[in-house]
Design an enzyme around this catalytic site. Sequence first.
Site, PDB file in Angstrom:
ATOM      1  CB  ALA A  67      -0.890  -0.016   1.231  1.00 22.22           C
ATOM      2  N   GLY A 112       0.588  -5.325   0.575  1.00 16.33           N
ATOM      3  CA  GLY A 112      -0.518  -5.428  -0.386  1.00 16.33           C
ATOM      4  C   GLY A 112      -0.105  -6.121  -1.679  1.00 16.33           C
ATOM      5  CD  GLU A 115      -2.321  -7.944   2.469  1.00 17.79           C
ATOM      6  OE1 GLU A 115      -1.916  -6.793   2.180  1.00 17.79           O
ATOM      7  OE2 GLU A 115      -3.017  -8.176   3.455  1.00 17.79           O
ATOM      8  CD  GLU A 135       1.345  -5.873   5.657  1.00 17.66           C
ATOM      9  OE1 GLU A 135       2.148  -6.784   5.975  1.00 17.66           O
ATOM     10  OE2 GLU A 135       0.735  -5.862   4.575  1.00 17.66           O
TER      11      GLU A 135
HETATM   12  N1  DAK Z   1       4.550   3.228  -0.609  1.00 18.57           N
HETATM   13  C1  DAK Z   1       4.955   4.398  -1.140  1.00 18.57           C
HETATM   14  N2  DAK Z   1       6.167   4.577  -1.704  1.00 18.57           N
HETATM   15  C2  DAK Z   1       6.994   3.521  -1.737  1.00 18.57           C
HETATM   16  C3  DAK Z   1       6.620   2.254  -1.214  1.00 18.57           C
HETATM   17  C4  DAK Z   1       5.333   2.125  -0.630  1.00 18.57           C
HETATM   18  N3  DAK Z   1       4.884   0.986  -0.156  1.00 18.57           N
HETATM   19  N4  DAK Z   1       7.681   1.410  -1.388  1.00 18.57           N
HETATM   20  C5  DAK Z   1       8.637   2.123  -2.017  1.00 18.57           C
HETATM   21  N5  DAK Z   1       8.238   3.379  -2.214  1.00 18.57           N
HETATM   22  C6  DAK Z   1       8.979   4.473  -2.847  1.00 18.57           C
HETATM   23  C7  DAK Z   1      10.121   4.940  -1.948  1.00 18.57           C
HETATM   24  O1  DAK Z   1       9.637   5.854  -0.996  1.00 18.57           O
HETATM   25  C8  DAK Z   1      11.037   5.597  -2.955  1.00 18.57           C
HETATM   26  O2  DAK Z   1      10.511   6.866  -3.306  1.00 18.57           O
HETATM   27  P1  DAK Z   1      11.495   8.153  -3.521  1.00 18.57           P
HETATM   28  O3  DAK Z   1      12.243   8.301  -2.253  1.00 18.57           O
HETATM   29  O4  DAK Z   1      12.380   7.740  -4.702  1.00 18.57           O
HETATM   30  O5  DAK Z   1      10.549   9.273  -3.835  1.00 18.57           O
HETATM   31  C9  DAK Z   1      10.886   4.696  -4.191  1.00 18.57           C
HETATM   32  O6  DAK Z   1       9.654   3.998  -4.010  1.00 18.57           O
HETATM   33  C10 DAK Z   1      12.005   3.667  -4.294  1.00 18.57           C
HETATM   34  O7  DAK Z   1      12.079   2.973  -3.079  1.00 18.57           O
HETATM   35  P2  DAK Z   1      13.439   2.798  -2.232  1.00 18.57           P
HETATM   36  O8  DAK Z   1      14.360   3.944  -2.488  1.00 18.57           O
HETATM   37  O9  DAK Z   1      13.073   2.484  -0.821  1.00 18.57           O
HETATM   38  O10 DAK Z   1      14.048   1.505  -2.939  1.00 18.57           O
HETATM   39  P3  DAK Z   1      15.007   0.420  -2.284  1.00 18.57           P
HETATM   40  O11 DAK Z   1      15.475  -0.421  -3.430  1.00 18.57           O
HETATM   41  O12 DAK Z   1      16.022   1.044  -1.400  1.00 18.57           O
HETATM   42  O13 DAK Z   1      14.058  -0.473  -1.362  1.00 18.57           O
HETATM   43  C11 DAK Z   1      12.035  -1.719  -0.823  1.00 18.57           C
HETATM   44  C12 DAK Z   1      13.007  -1.218  -1.935  1.00 18.57           C
HETATM   45  C13 DAK Z   1      10.819  -2.352  -1.517  1.00 18.57           C
HETATM   46  C14 DAK Z   1      12.719  -2.753   0.044  1.00 18.57           C
HETATM   47  C15 DAK Z   1      11.625  -0.490   0.033  1.00 18.57           C
HETATM   48  O14 DAK Z   1      11.168   0.559  -0.832  1.00 18.57           O
HETATM   49  C16 DAK Z   1      10.538  -0.810   0.996  1.00 18.57           C
HETATM   50  O15 DAK Z   1      10.752  -1.435   2.046  1.00 18.57           O
HETATM   51  N6  DAK Z   1       9.319  -0.316   0.723  1.00 18.57           N
HETATM   52  C17 DAK Z   1       8.205  -0.428   1.617  1.00 18.57           C
HETATM   53  C18 DAK Z   1       7.651  -1.819   1.552  1.00 18.57           C
HETATM   54  C19 DAK Z   1       6.558  -1.997   2.539  1.00 18.57           C
HETATM   55  O16 DAK Z   1       6.714  -1.842   3.747  1.00 18.57           O
HETATM   56  N7  DAK Z   1       5.420  -2.351   1.997  1.00 18.57           N
HETATM   57  C20 DAK Z   1       4.325  -2.719   2.774  1.00 18.57           C
HETATM   58  C21 DAK Z   1       3.508  -1.551   2.966  1.00 18.57           C
HETATM   59  S1  DAK Z   1       2.264  -1.940   4.127  1.00 18.57           S
HETATM   60  C22 DAK Z   1      -4.594  -0.991   4.983  1.00 18.57           C
HETATM   61  C23 DAK Z   1      -4.788  -2.141   4.276  1.00 18.57           C
HETATM   62  C24 DAK Z   1      -3.704  -2.738   3.708  1.00 18.57           C
HETATM   63  C25 DAK Z   1      -2.478  -2.206   3.863  1.00 18.57           C
HETATM   64  C26 DAK Z   1      -2.321  -1.053   4.561  1.00 18.57           C
HETATM   65  C27 DAK Z   1      -3.360  -0.438   5.112  1.00 18.57           C
HETATM   66  N8  DAK Z   1      -5.695  -0.371   5.590  1.00 18.57           N
HETATM   67  C28 DAK Z   1      -6.103  -0.952   6.836  1.00 18.57           C
HETATM   68  C29 DAK Z   1      -5.713   1.054   5.423  1.00 18.57           C
HETATM   69  C30 DAK Z   1      -1.342  -2.797   3.331  1.00 18.57           C
HETATM   70  C31 DAK Z   1      -0.181  -2.380   3.862  1.00 18.57           C
HETATM   71  C32 DAK Z   1       1.021  -2.533   3.199  1.00 18.57           C
HETATM   72  O17 DAK Z   1       1.108  -2.959   2.077  1.00 18.57           O
END
Ligand code: DAK
Length: 260
Positions: A67, A112, A115, A135
Amino acid sequence: MGEYKNIILEFDPPAAILKVNRPRALNALNPETIRELSEALDEILNHKEIRGVILTGEGEKAFIAGADISRMPDMSPQEAERFAEEGQKLTLKMEEYPLPIIAAVNGYALGGGTELALACDFIYASPKAVFGQPEVNLGIIPGFGGTQRLARVVGVNQAMEIILTGRHIPAEEAYRIGLVNKLVEGDLIEEAKKTISEIAGRGPLAVMYAKKAVRRGLELAIEAGLELERSLFGLVFASEDRIEGVKAFLEKRKPEFKGK
Ligand code: DAK
């Protein structure tokens, strides 16, 4: 054809390819992207020559990195619940979808991303794919069905470890635990297209009812699941396709199914 900002929809019959197209944010899912994915699934059903969908991510790095975290700070708990509801609705739509959907996981599939891949009928992945439910690192829990579907696919103990640690799962491990059906060294989309072409040679109604029987049956006790199988078997047995399929076999030729 629909106008989309966050996704790309391509038709290459019998396959439709649905790409999340926000590569600069690693294809993170915002509410608009979720809405467009849902609309595109509806649009695809108007194209009768399409027999399966491939879900993938644009760019070299990511399938879907979860997300959109940048939208989270301003979200109220009510908005968060609404967002989760939209995401969950999309996953349900994918499971109920009359055509098979293959996830072609080309890179990061976190939160997500894992998922949505789980809501597809099965997953092919490139060796650089990375799965995970991170998460808990953000102080939240999976919200698009991860706590429910991951355990159904890989078993409760594997799912618990993945969800409670939030760690990254490399493609090879995902394959070993049965999350991924096939690791594809070469062209991932071509491989998925081949499978859709293979399925396109089968009876369309049979494919649709078989998916339905497996999906719905998973939620039922065995007796009710068998009852569902029986009734769908009866339905498909009444089709012209069944007459053609059996006749073609006896005549040692390829069947010509009409989806009727
Ligand atoms: N959201 C927004 N931007 C993201 C992102 C994300 N999930 N993942 C990466 N980006 C963006 C980074 O901020 C960066 O942007 P800039 O700084 O260039 O503007 C760009 O993509 C490149 O990312 P990195 O510079 O971090 O790239 P790396 O190769 O260093 O790292 C990575 C890649 C995938 C390991 C890292 O980006 C990372 O850990 N990203 C976050 C992954 C994550 O935690 N995803 C899970 C999110 S939680 C809900 C229902 C469902 C959900 C949530 C709420 N409700 C109840 C409301 C689901 C939740 C999730 O999915």
